[in-house]
Structure formats: structure tokens, C-alpha cells
Scaffold this motif. Structure first.
Motif, PDB file in Angstrom:
ATOM      1  N   GLN A 227       1.613   5.963   0.201  1.00 41.78           N
ATOM      2  CA  GLN A 227       1.040   6.724   1.327  1.00 41.78           C
ATOM      3  C   GLN A 227      -0.406   6.302   1.574  1.00 41.78           C
ATOM      4  N   VAL A 228      -1.138   6.054   0.470  1.00 44.23           N
ATOM      5  CA  VAL A 228      -2.527   5.606   0.622  1.00 44.23           C
ATOM      6  C   VAL A 228      -2.558   4.262   1.348  1.00 44.23           C
ATOM      7  N   ARG A 229      -1.683   3.348   0.927  1.00 45.13           N
ATOM      8  CA  ARG A 229      -1.615   2.028   1.582  1.00 45.13           C
ATOM      9  C   ARG A 229      -1.272   2.181   3.068  1.00 45.13           C
ATOM     10  N   THR A 230      -0.383   3.131   3.368  1.00 48.53           N
ATOM     11  CA  THR A 230      -0.006   3.354   4.778  1.00 48.53           C
ATOM     12  C   THR A 230      -1.212   3.846   5.579  1.00 48.53           C
ATOM     13  N   MET A 231      -1.970   4.798   4.990  1.00 52.15           N
ATOM     14  CA  MET A 231      -3.133   5.342   5.704  1.00 52.15           C
ATOM     15  C   MET A 231      -4.222   4.282   5.893  1.00 52.15           C
ATOM     16  N   GLU A 232      -4.340   3.343   4.924  1.00 53.41           N
ATOM     17  CA  GLU A 232      -5.341   2.277   5.068  1.00 53.41           C
ATOM     18  C   GLU A 232      -4.975   1.323   6.209  1.00 53.41           C
ATOM     19  N   LYS A 233      -3.667   1.093   6.337  1.00 50.63           N
ATOM     20  CA  LYS A 233      -3.190   0.092   7.313  1.00 50.63           C
ATOM     21  C   LYS A 233      -3.077   0.645   8.727  1.00 50.63           C
ATOM     22  N   GLN A 234      -2.819   1.946   8.819  1.00 52.00           N
ATOM     23  CA  GLN A 234      -2.317   2.504  10.072  1.00 52.00           C
ATOM     24  C   GLN A 234      -3.117   3.726  10.479  1.00 52.00           C
ATOM     25  N   LYS A 235      -3.428   3.826  11.755  1.00 50.84           N
ATOM     26  CA  LYS A 235      -4.161   5.004  12.256  1.00 50.84           C
ATOM     27  C   LYS A 235      -3.176   6.141  12.507  1.00 50.84           C
ATOM     28  N   PRO A 236      -3.655   7.419  12.392  1.00 50.11           N
ATOM     29  CA  PRO A 236      -2.753   8.540  12.722  1.00 50.11           C
ATOM     30  C   PRO A 236      -2.359   8.458  14.208  1.00 50.11           C
ATOM     31  N   PRO A 237      -1.271   9.060  14.641  1.00 46.36           N
ATOM     32  CA  PRO A 237      -0.387   9.906  13.829  1.00 46.36           C
ATOM     33  C   PRO A 237       0.446   9.110  12.809  1.00 46.36           C
ATOM     34  N   ILE A 238       0.549   9.685  11.588  1.00 48.62           N
ATOM     35  CA  ILE A 238       1.345   9.088  10.517  1.00 48.62           C
ATOM     36  C   ILE A 238       2.386  10.108  10.061  1.00 48.62           C
ATOM     37  N   TYR A 239       3.651   9.692  10.081  1.00 45.55           N
ATOM     38  CA  TYR A 239       4.727  10.525   9.522  1.00 45.55           C
ATOM     39  C   TYR A 239       5.563   9.587   8.670  1.00 45.55           C
ATOM     40  N   VAL A 240       5.396   9.674   7.363  1.00 46.29           N
ATOM     41  CA  VAL A 240       6.015   8.682   6.497  1.00 46.29           C
ATOM     42  C   VAL A 240       6.560   9.328   5.214  1.00 46.29           C
ATOM     43  N   VAL A 241       7.696   8.814   4.728  1.00 48.28           N
ATOM     44  CA  VAL A 241       8.169   9.201   3.392  1.00 48.28           C
ATOM     45  C   VAL A 241       8.212   7.963   2.512  1.00 48.28           C
ATOM     46  N   ALA A 242       7.885   8.159   1.231  1.00 47.90           N
ATOM     47  CA  ALA A 242       7.871   7.063   0.264  1.00 47.90           C
ATOM     48  C   ALA A 242       8.775   7.432  -0.907  1.00 47.90           C
ATOM     49  N   PRO A 243      10.024   7.003  -0.872  1.00 47.18           N
ATOM     50  CA  PRO A 243      10.889   7.210  -2.022  1.00 47.18           C
ATOM     51  C   PRO A 243      10.731   6.031  -2.972  1.00 47.18           C
ATOM     52  N   GLY A 244      10.925   6.249  -4.255  1.00 49.46           N
ATOM     53  CA  GLY A 244      10.859   5.098  -5.166  1.00 49.46           C
ATOM     54  C   GLY A 244      10.748   5.486  -6.616  1.00 49.46           C
ATOM     55  N   ARG A 245      10.655   4.421  -7.438  1.00 48.64           N
ATOM     56  CA  ARG A 245      10.568   4.603  -8.878  1.00 48.64           C
ATOM     57  C   ARG A 245       9.134   4.884  -9.300  1.00 48.64           C
ATOM     58  N   ALA A 246       8.970   5.756 -10.264  1.00 46.27           N
ATOM     59  CA  ALA A 246       7.654   6.019 -10.832  1.00 46.27           C
ATOM     60  C   ALA A 246       7.807   6.089 -12.354  1.00 46.27           C
ATOM     61  N   PHE A 247       6.674   5.982 -13.047  1.00 51.27           N
ATOM     62  CA  PHE A 247       6.722   5.784 -14.501  1.00 51.27           C
ATOM     63  C   PHE A 247       5.674   6.655 -15.202  1.00 51.27           C
ATOM     64  N   ARG A 248       6.065   7.301 -16.248  1.00 47.89           N
ATOM     65  CA  ARG A 248       5.097   8.059 -17.053  1.00 47.89           C
ATOM     66  C   ARG A 248       5.459   7.956 -18.522  1.00 47.89           C
ATOM     67  N   ARG A 249       4.395   8.054 -19.369  1.00 46.77           N
ATOM     68  CA  ARG A 249       4.640   7.898 -20.800  1.00 46.77           C
ATOM     69  C   ARG A 249       5.224   9.188 -21.386  1.00 46.77           C
ATOM     70  N   ASP A 250       6.388   9.549 -20.917  1.00 44.12           N
ATOM     71  CA  ASP A 250       7.055  10.770 -21.379  1.00 44.12           C
ATOM     72  C   ASP A 250       8.082  10.418 -22.434  1.00 44.12           C
ATOM     73  N   THR A 251       8.267  11.327 -23.379  1.00 41.81           N
ATOM     74  CA  THR A 251       9.366  11.150 -24.333  1.00 41.81           C
ATOM     75  C   THR A 251      10.639  11.645 -23.663  1.00 41.81           C
ATOM     76  N   LEU A 252      11.687  10.860 -23.833  1.00 39.89           N
ATOM     77  CA  LEU A 252      12.957  11.233 -23.203  1.00 39.89           C
ATOM     78  C   LEU A 252      13.438  12.580 -23.729  1.00 39.89           C
ATOM     79  N   ASP A 253      13.679  13.508 -22.812  1.00 38.95           N
ATOM     80  CA  ASP A 253      14.383  14.735 -23.209  1.00 38.95           C
ATOM     81  C   ASP A 253      15.366  15.083 -22.097  1.00 38.95           C
TER      82      ASP A 253
END
Ligand code: 2NL
Length: 349
Positions: free
Chosen positions: A185-211
Motif C-alpha cells: 500500500q505504501v508503494r502504491t501511495m508513492e507511485k499514485q495520486k489519490p483517489p486510491i482504492y486498493v487491496v493487497a493480498p499476499g504472504r507475510a512472515f513473522r518469527r512465530d512458533t507454530l501452534d
């Protein structure tokens, strides 16, 4: 016995012998072999015909007649036998090579999309229907896009909350696996002037223990709307609209105050339980509600970081976990069941 008589007798003998050989042939191949032997170029019958030359002129006709008589007899026997053998060969191949098309074949096992992929796409469809664009971005991010631009100053305790997985590249703790899809979303706002209506689905990562409910690799979808005159009311209405579109208009949305560095005010939202429709059941621990995600009005510091004037524009953002939603919808007790590649498990959904 004259030479001529001897030839006539031989011709008759050859005819009998040949006719016997033909009728005794067990296959078309055997018959062809017998044909070569008794009617071919170097057959006994041909030899007899050649021998006519050595016979007195007056007796040649008798021998010639005997030879052609023998030949006719042999040919008749040959074709009679050929007819019998061809008929039974056809019958044999009809039985042996029969193809029973009513037997059916091997089942073609058809796969299907992973439930997370399917829900991911359904979410995209709902937001595209509301006028949003779908955006993607890198999974390895810089400190600027993952934290700094999103109002996490260096040393801010909220950075520790994110359990970041850093990549050994450049100065320590400057390159990381994105802990959320907000950098898109930050990259979208840097590239593009409002109006902005955007969704960003995707993979994310955190150092969590699997439970049961946490995995170091997970999927989320974030939404961002930036325009003139966007209010908290628009945010609440958008979340309600998406819950109605995905799960039915009888479900309610509920909002609680919260905190995120990148939104002010911030809130968490829940929806009526999809199973009991809000009545209370084991899935929702008898509360009638299930927690979905977080949201808020974009913090002016975030707008400043990407060069959008917060005096002109305002916006809201929201985010929630896709895997969590899938777990909830399909009653998947442990998140690892979604990812350990067991098709027997996944094919249930
Ligand atoms: C959650 C909460 C949230 C956002 C994500 C966002 C993005 C930009 C600016 C401001 Cl660029 N906010 N995203 C805001 C609030 C909550 O996610 O629970 N996610 C799984």
C-alpha cells in the motif's frame, strides 16, 4: 510305360498330394507355404510341364491336359481351404481383439484449488466489486517500506511486537521478510495520486512458533482507501459491506477500539459467527462473534511519509488474515494441516 504316361501319372499324383497338403493346412501361413510348394515356379507340376518338350509330338496334348487338370484341381482345393481358414481367422480376431466400450476406463481424478487460494480469490472478487484494484509487491522488504514509512520509528516497541525475520543483507536489520502486506500500500501511495482504492493480498512472515493458530508464514489481505472526505463511517460501511457480500446480509459487524502505529484512531472488528449466525456456539465460544482483523484511519504521519497532503486527503485501511478465515470457515483445528501438503486433508474442502 511310355514317357508320356509316366508324366500323366506323376501329374495326377502331384494333384492328390497337393490337395491333401492344402486341406491339411492349419493356418493361412501354412497354406501359403503349401501353395508355393505345389503351384510355385519350382513346383513338381512345373517340372512336369517343362518335361513335355521331351515327349513325342503326338503325345504332348495328353500330358498337357493332365498338367492343366492337376493345376485346376490344386487351385480349387487351395481356394476352398483359404475360404475356410480366412473365415475362422476373422472369427478368432473378433473374439480375441474385442474392445468392450461399456467397461469404462480409469477414473480421472480432478484436483482443486487450495482453500486459501480460493478464499483469497473470493476476497479479491468482493473488493473488485466494490471498486478496488488488486496490488502486489515484493516479499523481501526494506526497513522503510515495512516499518519506517508506516510510523514505526527506530527502536519503537511495536517493531518488537512484529517478530520480524531479518535477511542477512546490508547493515543489520535493514532487509527483512515483510511482516504484513502494508508495504504494498505504501508503494502504491508513492507511485499514485489519490483517489486510491486498493487491496493487497499476499504472504507475510513473522518469527512465530507454530501452534494451532499461528504459522511463521501466513496470508493476509489489506485494503486502503484514500480520497477527499473519507471518514470513519466509510470504513465501517465498507467492512460491513464486505462481510455481507461474503457471508450473508444477516451477519453483523462489530468494532472495538485498538492501537496500530499506522492508523489513528485504530479499531478491531468482528463479525457474527458464520456457524450460529450470532446465536452462540462452540466455534465462537458462545459469544456469537468471531474476531476478524484490524483497521483504522490512516495516520497523518504515514501520509507525510509518502507525500500525500493530510489536509486535503484522508483515508482508511484494514487488514485481516486469510488463513485464519479459512480455518474458521472449514473448522480446521490446526493451521499446519493447511500446509503440510497432505492431499487427503486438502481434498476435503
Ligand atoms: C491486522 C491489522 C491492519 C492496516 C492493517 C494500513 C496500511 C497502510 C496505512 C495504514 Cl499503508 N494502515 N494497514 C491498518 C490497520 C490494521 O491490519 O490485524 N492485520 C492482520
Amino acid at each position: 510305360m511310355t514317357a508320356a504316361t509316366e508324366l500323366v501319372v506323376r501329374a495326377e499324383a502331384v494333384a492328390r498330394e497337393g490337395a491333401d497338403a492344402f486341406s491339411g493346412a492349419g493356418s493361412l501361413d501354412d497354406l501359403a507355404e503349401a501353395e508355393r510348394q505345389f503351384l510355385g515356379k519350382s513346383s513338381a507340376l512345373n517340372e512336369i510341364r517343362e518335361a513335355i518338350k521331351s515327349v513325342d509330338g503326338s503325345e504332348r496334348a495328353v500330358v498337357g491336359k493332365a498338367v492343366s487338370g492337376a493345376r485346376a484341381e490344386l487351385e480349387a482345393a487351395l481356394s476352398a481351404r483359404r475360404e475356410v481358414l480366412s473365415a475362422s481367422a476373422a472369427e478368432l480376431s473378433a473374439t480375441r481383439e474385442r474392445l468392450d466400450v461399456t467397461l469404462g476406463g480409469h477414473e480421472y481424478v480432478r484436483g482443486h484449488l487450495h482453500p486459501v487460494t480460493r478464499i483469497w480469490r473470493e476476497l479479491e472478487d468482493v473488493f473488485v466489486g466494490l471498486g478496488y484494484k488488486v496490488a502486489e509487491g515484493p516479499e523481501v522488504e526494506s526497513d522503510w517500506y515495512n516499518f519506517e514509512s508506516l510510523n514505526f520509528p527506530p527502536g519503537h516497541p511495536a517493531r518488537a511486537m512484529q517478530d520480524t525475520l531479518y535477511v542477512r543483507l546490508g547493515a543489520p536489520e535493514t532487509v527483512m521478510l515483510r511482516t504484513h502486506t502494508s508495504p504494498v500500500q505504501v508503494r502504491t501511495m508513492e507511485k499514485q495520486k489519490p483517489p486510491i482504492y486498493v487491496v493487497a493480498p499476499g504472504r507475510a512472515f513473522r518469527r512465530d512458533t507454530l501452534d494451532a493458530r499461528h504459522s511463521p508464514v501466513f496470508h493476509q489481505i489489506e485494503g486502503l482507501a484514500v480520497d477527499e472526505g473519507i471518514t470513519l463511517g466509510d470504513l465501517l460501511g465498507t467492512i460491513e459491506a464486505f462481510i455481507h457480500a461474503l457471508f450473508g446480509t444477516d451477519l453483523k459487524a462489530r468494532f472495538l477500539p485498538s492501537f496500530f502505529p499506522f492508523t489513528e484512531p485504530s479499531l478491531e472488528f468482528a463479525m457474527s459467527c458464520v456457524f450460529c449466525r450470532g446465536e452462540g456456539c462452540t466455534v465462537c465460544s458462545r459469544t456469537g462473534w468471531v474476531e476478524l482483523g484490524g483497521a483504522g484511519m490512516v495516520d497523518p504521519n504515514v501520509f507525510a511519509a509518502v507525500g500525500i497532503d493530510p489536509e486535503v486527503y484522508s483515508g482508511f485501511a484494514f487488514g485481516f488474515g486469510i488463513d485464519r478465515l479459512v480455518q474458521l470457515l472449514y473448522g480446521v483445528d490446526h493451521i499446519k494441516n493447511l500446509w503440510d501438503g497432505d492431499v487427503r486433508f486438502i481434498s476435503q474442502f
